[in-house]
Motif scaffolding. Structure first.
Motif, PDB file in Angstrom:
ATOM      1  N   SER A 266       0.836  -1.203   0.000  1.00 47.20           N
ATOM      2  CA  SER A 266       0.000   0.000   0.000  1.00 47.20           C
ATOM      3  C   SER A 266       0.867   1.248   0.000  1.00 47.20           C
ATOM      4  O   SER A 266       2.042   1.224   0.391  1.00 47.20           O
ATOM      5  CB  SER A 266      -0.916   0.006   1.227  1.00 47.20           C
ATOM      6  OG  SER A 266      -0.142   0.138   2.413  1.00 47.20           O
ATOM      7  N   ASP A 267       0.267   2.354  -0.436  1.00 50.23           N
ATOM      8  CA  ASP A 267       0.986   3.629  -0.430  1.00 50.23           C
ATOM      9  C   ASP A 267       1.384   4.014   0.994  1.00 50.23           C
ATOM     10  O   ASP A 267       2.469   4.576   1.216  1.00 50.23           O
ATOM     11  CB  ASP A 267       0.111   4.731  -1.035  1.00 50.23           C
ATOM     12  CG  ASP A 267      -0.192   4.478  -2.505  1.00 50.23           C
ATOM     13  OD1 ASP A 267       0.509   3.647  -3.116  1.00 50.23           O
ATOM     14  OD2 ASP A 267      -1.126   5.103  -3.036  1.00 50.23           O
ATOM     15  N   LYS A 268       0.526   3.734   1.940  1.00 46.81           N
ATOM     16  CA  LYS A 268       0.811   4.074   3.339  1.00 46.81           C
ATOM     17  C   LYS A 268       2.007   3.293   3.854  1.00 46.81           C
ATOM     18  O   LYS A 268       2.910   3.870   4.488  1.00 46.81           O
ATOM     19  CB  LYS A 268      -0.420   3.790   4.197  1.00 46.81           C
ATOM     20  CG  LYS A 268      -0.209   4.074   5.674  1.00 46.81           C
ATOM     21  CD  LYS A 268      -1.474   3.795   6.472  1.00 46.81           C
ATOM     22  CE  LYS A 268      -1.249   4.097   7.958  1.00 46.81           C
ATOM     23  NZ  LYS A 268      -2.477   3.838   8.766  1.00 46.81           N
ATOM     24  N   GLN A 269       2.045   1.996   3.584  1.00 45.64           N
ATOM     25  CA  GLN A 269       3.146   1.174   4.091  1.00 45.64           C
ATOM     26  C   GLN A 269       4.478   1.586   3.504  1.00 45.64           C
ATOM     27  O   GLN A 269       5.474   1.707   4.221  1.00 45.64           O
ATOM     28  CB  GLN A 269       2.877  -0.302   3.789  1.00 45.64           C
ATOM     29  CG  GLN A 269       3.982  -1.229   4.296  1.00 45.64           C
ATOM     30  CD  GLN A 269       3.718  -2.688   3.961  1.00 45.64           C
ATOM     31  OE1 GLN A 269       2.634  -3.030   3.475  1.00 45.64           O
ATOM     32  NE2 GLN A 269       4.680  -3.541   4.212  1.00 45.64           N
ATOM     33  N   ILE A 270       4.513   1.808   2.200  1.00 45.82           N
ATOM     34  CA  ILE A 270       5.783   2.155   1.568  1.00 45.82           C
ATOM     35  C   ILE A 270       6.283   3.510   2.054  1.00 45.82           C
ATOM     36  O   ILE A 270       7.493   3.731   2.184  1.00 45.82           O
ATOM     37  CB  ILE A 270       5.637   2.137   0.027  1.00 45.82           C
ATOM     38  CG1 ILE A 270       7.008   2.242  -0.650  1.00 45.82           C
ATOM     39  CG2 ILE A 270       4.767   3.245  -0.471  1.00 45.82           C
ATOM     40  CD1 ILE A 270       6.944   2.077  -2.146  1.00 45.82           C
ATOM     41  N   THR A 271       5.351   4.425   2.391  1.00 45.13           N
ATOM     42  CA  THR A 271       5.755   5.740   2.895  1.00 45.13           C
ATOM     43  C   THR A 271       6.310   5.631   4.310  1.00 45.13           C
ATOM     44  O   THR A 271       7.345   6.219   4.640  1.00 45.13           O
ATOM     45  CB  THR A 271       4.567   6.710   2.875  1.00 45.13           C
ATOM     46  OG1 THR A 271       4.039   6.787   1.543  1.00 45.13           O
ATOM     47  CG2 THR A 271       4.996   8.102   3.310  1.00 45.13           C
ATOM     48  N   GLU A 272       5.627   4.872   5.155  1.00 42.47           N
ATOM     49  CA  GLU A 272       6.042   4.769   6.547  1.00 42.47           C
ATOM     50  C   GLU A 272       7.341   3.984   6.701  1.00 42.47           C
ATOM     51  O   GLU A 272       8.114   4.241   7.629  1.00 42.47           O
ATOM     52  CB  GLU A 272       4.929   4.118   7.367  1.00 42.47           C
ATOM     53  CG  GLU A 272       3.697   5.002   7.518  1.00 42.47           C
ATOM     54  CD  GLU A 272       2.603   4.329   8.315  1.00 42.47           C
ATOM     55  OE1 GLU A 272       1.734   5.051   8.849  1.00 42.47           O
ATOM     56  OE2 GLU A 272       2.608   3.080   8.408  1.00 42.47           O
ATOM     57  N   GLU A 273       7.611   3.024   5.807  1.00 45.69           N
ATOM     58  CA  GLU A 273       8.807   2.195   5.944  1.00 45.69           C
ATOM     59  C   GLU A 273       9.983   2.693   5.112  1.00 45.69           C
ATOM     60  O   GLU A 273      11.048   2.092   5.139  1.00 45.69           O
ATOM     61  CB  GLU A 273       8.461   0.752   5.568  1.00 45.69           C
ATOM     62  CG  GLU A 273       7.433   0.120   6.490  1.00 45.69           C
ATOM     63  CD  GLU A 273       7.250  -1.361   6.228  1.00 45.69           C
ATOM     64  OE1 GLU A 273       8.156  -1.963   5.598  1.00 45.69           O
ATOM     65  OE2 GLU A 273       6.220  -1.921   6.651  1.00 45.69           O
ATOM     66  N   SER A 274       9.785   3.780   4.388  1.00 45.79           N
ATOM     67  CA  SER A 274      10.893   4.355   3.625  1.00 45.79           C
ATOM     68  C   SER A 274      11.607   5.410   4.467  1.00 45.79           C
ATOM     69  O   SER A 274      11.200   5.708   5.601  1.00 45.79           O
ATOM     70  CB  SER A 274      10.368   4.995   2.331  1.00 45.79           C
ATOM     71  OG  SER A 274       9.578   6.130   2.636  1.00 45.79           O
ATOM     72  N   ASP A 275      12.641   5.997   3.899  1.00 48.97           N
ATOM     73  CA  ASP A 275      13.412   7.017   4.608  1.00 48.97           C
ATOM     74  C   ASP A 275      12.914   8.428   4.322  1.00 48.97           C
ATOM     75  O   ASP A 275      13.513   9.397   4.792  1.00 48.97           O
ATOM     76  CB  ASP A 275      14.895   6.929   4.204  1.00 48.97           C
ATOM     77  CG  ASP A 275      15.531   5.619   4.641  1.00 48.97           C
ATOM     78  OD1 ASP A 275      15.059   5.055   5.650  1.00 48.97           O
ATOM     79  OD2 ASP A 275      16.482   5.163   3.976  1.00 48.97           O
ATOM     80  N   LEU A 276      11.848   8.574   3.555  1.00 43.48           N
ATOM     81  CA  LEU A 276      11.412   9.914   3.154  1.00 43.48           C
ATOM     82  C   LEU A 276      11.039  10.771   4.357  1.00 43.48           C
ATOM     83  O   LEU A 276      11.432  11.943   4.442  1.00 43.48           O
ATOM     84  CB  LEU A 276      10.230   9.798   2.191  1.00 43.48           C
ATOM     85  CG  LEU A 276       9.679  11.111   1.636  1.00 43.48           C
ATOM     86  CD1 LEU A 276       9.245  10.930   0.180  1.00 43.48           C
ATOM     87  CD2 LEU A 276       8.458  11.616   2.438  1.00 43.48           C
TER      88      LEU A 276
END
Length: 391
Positions: A266-276
């Motif tokens: 999901s977009d939420k998961q990839i955002t929360e687990e990335s370094d952004l």
């Protein structure tokens, strides 16, 4: 003599004349062919006749040998010129003299920028006896595939080399380009960000917008592993994909690109687990689409998330929500334009079936080939003029 007899006699005479003319023409044709292709006996007689005639020449054997040497040299030079004409198709000189060719084959704005990229990578590229392609040709080969999504076999024909050579250059140069160009994707300092904030963002959110985030997907081949199939299946695209999280600065250049994730994430998961999110500072505003419900994670860094309002559970949006949604939509369109520009410019990201081996990570490396490709395409895109107006 009657009129009928006279006419019959004239027709017979005309037919006899026609036959004689035909026989004469055939005789002349046979004579011409025998002159062009004489029998061995005729050749011998002709030679004897020429010897008897006492024909002489002023050319000596040395003169004849020198003429043969000149002929051989001329033939060799013509062959070299023909080879050079083929080789110059992707030579440095051919790009230097044609800016349109540079833009079409590399996606870069001009030859000067192309040379800057080449000079960054040149010290790390092997050439000479280790490769039939020059260093410049190797860079162009990789840029051609990124730009036009050409198959390796097609590149082998274009550069007149073997398939294995193209494959080796492709895998080697991707690593070099990634290492040398990844610095072009940089999170801006806050003072620089605020000083160059485009007017559209100033009017809507002041100087507080730090990044606009979104995701895009790249189609890949169907994995043979069942777990990989499940992880890469995208319900949105109805295809096996990998997904990238991209962050775009208000100025219109890519400031963050994540490694590739399976299309199911999901977009939420990839955002929360990335370094952004680690790049955020207190007071920053993050603009996103409705799928990025990461307000709590953004708030952890004392920043705020602005996404279009939901109508779920409401009869209609309030006037304030309508106005905020309009502001977000007006500026968020720029990230869509930037993503579209990157994918149009480097069509490998529009591949209908990216090879599955590009998803694998080699021993001793932390990134797969598709991860490096995403970084390179965004970095090269940052070298072009921004599509976001400053005023």
């Amino acid at each position: 003599m009657s009129e009928a007899s006279r006419l019959r006699e004239e027709r017979m005479k005309s037919r006899d004349d026609q036959e004689r003319r035909t026989e004469g023409a055939e005789a002349l044709l046979d004579l011409h062919e025998s002159a062009e292709n004489p029998e061995p006996e005729d050749i011998t007689e002709m030679l004897h006749d020429r010897q008897d005639a006492g024909c002489q020449t002023d050319l000596t054997m040395d003169d004849i040998e020198r003429m043969e040497d000149v002929l051989k040299q001329t033939t060799t030079e013509l062959g070299d010129l023909r080879t050079k004409a083929l080789d110059t198709q992707f030579s440095q000189e051919s790009f230097q003299k044609n800016e349109d060719k540079t833009k079409f084959y590399t996606g870069l704005p001009n030859f000067l920028v192309l040379m800057q990229v080449f000079q960054l990578c040149e010290p790390y590229i092997t050439a000479g006896h280790l490769s039939v392609l020059s260093k410049f040709e190797q860079v162009i080969l990789v840029l051609l595939r990124l730009r036009l999504n050409l198959p390796l076999k097609d590149l082998a024909f274009r550069f007149n080399v073997s398939y294995s050579t193209v494959s080796r250059v492709w895998h080697k140069l991707i690593g070099i380009l990634h290492e040398r160009l990844e610095f072009l994707i940089e999170w801006p300092e806050r003072d620089v960000l605020q000083a160059t904030m485009p007017m559209a963002f100033r009017q809507a959110f002041g100087c507080r917008v730090a990044v606009i985030v979104d995701c895009f997907e790249v189609f890949i081949e169907r994995p043979s592993n069942l777990l990989a199939r499940a992880q890469t299946w995208s319900n949105y695209k109805h295809h096996h994909t990998v997904k990238f999280l991209i962050g775009v600065a208000p100025q219109g250049y890519v400031s963050y690109i994540s490694p590739a994730w399976g299309g199911r994430v999901s977009d939420k998961q990839i955002t929360e687990e990335s370094d952004l999110l680690k790049n955020l500072l207190p007071g920053d505003i993050v603009l996103a689409d409705r799928g990025f419900n990461v307000g709590d994670s953004v708030g952890f860094y004392c920043a705020s998330l602005q996404i279009p309002a939901f109508t779920k559970g409401k009869r209609q949006l309030s006037a304030y929500e309508v106005e905020q949604t309009r502001k977000i939509a007006n500026v968020r369109i720029h990230v869509e334009r930037v993503i579209g520009l990157v994918r149009r410019k480097y069509q490998i990201l529009q591949s209908r079936a990216m090879p599955i081996e590009h998803m694998a990570t080699k021993p001793g490396e932390s990134l797969s080939l598709i991860d490096k490709i995403g970084v390179i395409c965004c970095a090269l895109s940052n070298l072009s003029e921004s599509i976001v107006p400053l005023e």
